[in-house]
Motif scaffolding. Structure first.
Motif, PDB file in Angstrom:
ATOM      1  N   ASP A   1      49.184  80.830 -48.595  1.00 52.48           N
ATOM      2  CA  ASP A   1      49.611  81.198 -49.943  1.00 52.48           C
ATOM      3  C   ASP A   1      50.727  80.285 -50.426  1.00 52.48           C
ATOM      4  O   ASP A   1      51.513  79.775 -49.636  1.00 52.48           O
ATOM      5  CB  ASP A   1      50.114  82.642 -49.971  1.00 52.48           C
ATOM      6  CG  ASP A   1      48.966  83.625 -50.080  1.00 52.48           C
ATOM      7  OD1 ASP A   1      47.817  83.162 -50.252  1.00 52.48           O
ATOM      8  OD2 ASP A   1      49.220  84.837 -49.983  1.00 52.48           O
TER       9      ASP A   1
ATOM     10  N   GLN B   1      55.358  83.460 -48.783  1.00 53.61           N
ATOM     11  CA  GLN B   1      55.371  84.694 -47.989  1.00 53.61           C
ATOM     12  C   GLN B   1      54.882  84.413 -46.569  1.00 53.61           C
ATOM     13  O   GLN B   1      55.247  85.121 -45.638  1.00 53.61           O
ATOM     14  CB  GLN B   1      54.503  85.780 -48.648  1.00 53.61           C
ATOM     15  CG  GLN B   1      55.121  86.305 -49.929  1.00 53.61           C
ATOM     16  CD  GLN B   1      54.451  87.587 -50.409  1.00 53.61           C
ATOM     17  OE1 GLN B   1      53.544  87.550 -51.218  1.00 53.61           O
ATOM     18  NE2 GLN B   1      54.903  88.714 -49.903  1.00 53.61           N
TER      19      GLN B   1
ATOM     20  N   ARG C   1      58.330  88.263 -51.311  1.00 48.97           N
ATOM     21  CA  ARG C   1      58.161  87.249 -52.347  1.00 48.97           C
ATOM     22  C   ARG C   1      59.515  86.935 -52.980  1.00 48.97           C
ATOM     23  O   ARG C   1      60.236  87.836 -53.389  1.00 48.97           O
ATOM     24  CB  ARG C   1      57.210  87.771 -53.401  1.00 48.97           C
ATOM     25  CG  ARG C   1      56.508  86.717 -54.183  1.00 48.97           C
ATOM     26  CD  ARG C   1      55.596  87.381 -55.189  1.00 48.97           C
ATOM     27  NE  ARG C   1      54.230  86.854 -55.126  1.00 48.97           N
ATOM     28  CZ  ARG C   1      53.884  85.696 -55.650  1.00 48.97           C
ATOM     29  NH1 ARG C   1      54.768  84.935 -56.240  1.00 48.97           N
ATOM     30  NH2 ARG C   1      52.636  85.277 -55.582  1.00 48.97           N
TER      31      ARG C   1
HETATM   32 MG    MG Z   1      51.884  86.836 -51.856  1.00 51.75          MG
END
Ligand code: MG
Ligand code: UDP
Length: 327
Positions: free
Chosen positions: A91, A95, A197
Motif C-alpha cells: 500500500d 501502513q 495511517r
Molecule cells: Mg491503508
C-alpha cells in the motif's frame, strides 16, 4: 528481478517517504528491482510527484489510469506491467513496512509460491474495520479451504508464474492466494508490522465487507462450477422439484385421509412455486452450459493449466478440445 507494485489514490504526502523506504530496502537485497506506481486516477498532486520520481530514477515505472478504477484494477495493472519474477504489492499509505519485504522473500526462497502478510497487530479502527474483517477472514478461510489470517493485507509476495493467469475483478485482489492455491501454489503467511495511517484517509468503510463476501461467492462458483454450471443450477432445480413433489403428496394425503381441502393449506401454492423454480433452474443450468462452452471454445481457453512440459515446443499445443477433463 523484483517488482514492487503500489496502487495509489490520492496519497501525495506518503509517496516520497514510501519511495525512499522501499528503495533503501531493495538496494540492500543485491538484486535487480523496479517499483511500479499505479496512479489510480488521483485528484490531488500525486500525478506530478510520480512523474518527478520517474524522471529521477529509471527503476520507477509509472502507470496513470484515466480515472479511478479501484485498488484491484490498480493491482492488476501492476501485475500486467511487472517484469520481475517476484511481485510484491504494497500500500502507498505507509501502513505496511517495507522492512518486511526481505522476510517475505525468505519464505519464497524456502520454496513457497506465495507468502502473505498478516497484520497481527492491526492499527485500524477496531469496531469499524478490524472486527468485520476478522469475521470476513474466518468465513473466507472456511469457504475457500485456504488457511490465512489476513486476506486483506496488501503486503504479500508472489512468484509471477503462479499468478500471471489470474484475472481480477471487483474486490478480488485479496483472493489471489486462494485462486493460486486452488491451482496448486504453495501458500504461507508471516506476521508483518502495521502502522496507523499518517496522511490522507482510508478509501473504504464497512460496505467493503459485503462486497468481499459477494466476491467470495463468485470466486467459489467460478472455481468449482464454471466448467459444470449444470451441477449447481441443476442441483438447486432438483431440490426444488423434490420439495414440489413432497408438497403435492402431502396435500393429496390431507385431502383424502384427513378431510382437509386444498384451499385450507398453503401446500398447493408451495407445489406450484417449487415446481416452477425447479424447472427454471434446470433451464438456466442448460443456458449456463451453453455460455460456458461459448466462453471456452471461442477463446480457445483450456480447461486445465499446465505447470511445465518437457521436450514440447511452446506452440505445438494448438487448439484444445474443450471437453471437461476435470470430472
Ligand atoms: Mg491503508
Ligand atoms: N487505492 C487505490 N484506488 C482506490 C482506493 C485505494 O489505488 O480506489 C489504494 C490506496 O491509495 C492505498 C491502497 O489502495 O495505497 C489501500 O487503500 P486504503 O489505505 O484506503 O485501504 P485500507 O488500508 O484502509 O484498507
Amino acid at each position: 528481478m523484483l517488482s514492487v507494485c503500489v496502487p495509489i489514490y490520492n496519497e501525495e504526502e506518503s509517496i516520497p517517504v514510501l519511495y525512499e523506504k522501499v528503495r533503501e530496502v531493495l538496494c540492500r537485497l543485491n538484486q535487480e528491482w523496479e517499483i511500479i506506481l499505479i496512479n489510480d486516477g488521483s485528484i490531488d498532486g500525486s500525478a506530478t510527484i510520480l512523474d518527478r520520481l520517474a524522471q529521477k530514477d529509471s527503476r520507477v515505472k509509472v502507470v496513470h489510469f484515466r480515472r479511478n478504477y479501484g485498488q484491484t484494477a490498480a493491482m492488476m495493472a501492476g501485475i500486467d506491467y511487472a517484469n520481475g519474477d517476484v511481485i510484491i504489492p504494497i500500500d502507498a499509505d505507509l501502513q505496511n513496512d517495507p522492512e518486511d519485504i526481505p522476510k517475505l522473500l525468505a519464505k519464497l526462497d524456502e520454496g513457497y509460491d506465495i507468502c502473505s502478510g498478516w497484520r497481527k497487530n492491526r492499527k485500524d479502527n477496531g469496531l469499524r474495520r478490524n472486527l468485520p474483517s476478522q469475521i470476513a477472514n474466518w468465513i473466507i478461510s472456511k469457504i475457500s479451504g485456504v488457511q490465512l489470517h489476513d486476506y486483506g493485507c496488501s503486503l504479500k509476495a508472489y512468484k509471477k508464474d503462479v499468478i500471471k493467469e489470474i484475472k481480477l475483478y471487483g474486490e478480488m485482489h485479496r483472493f489471489i492466494p486462494i485462486y493460486a492455491s486452488w491451482y496448486g501454489a504453495k501458500v504461507t503467511e508471516i506476521p508483518v508490522t502495521h502502522y496507523p495511517r499518517k496522511y490522507g484517509q482510508s478509501k473504504y468503510g464497512l460496505e467493503r465487507v459485503v462486497k468481499v463476501i459477494l466476491d467470495l461467492a463468485v470466486v467459489k462458483f467460478l472455481d468449482r462450477y464454471a466448467q459444470k454450471p449444470m451441477y449447481i443450477f441443476g442441483g438447486a432445480g432438483m431440490l426444488s422439484l423434490l420439495l414440489s413433489g413432497l408438497a403435492a403428496v402431502w396435500a393429496l394425503y390431507l385431502k383424502f385421509f384427513e378431510n382437509t381441502t386444498f384451499v385450507q393449506t398453503p401446500l398447493p401454492l408451495m407445489f406450484v412455486f417449487t415446481a416452477l423454480t425447479g424447472v427454471i433452474c434446470l433451464l438456466m443450468g442448460l443456458l449456463a452450459e451453453l455460455i460456458m462452452r461459448t466462453y471456452h471454445e471461442s477463446q480457445k481457453k483450456d480447461v486445465y493449466l499446465v505447470k511445465e512440459t518437457r521436450n514440447i515446443k511452446p506452440d505445438s499445443h494448438g487448439y484444445s478440445d474443450p471437453v471437461d477433463r476435470s470430472s
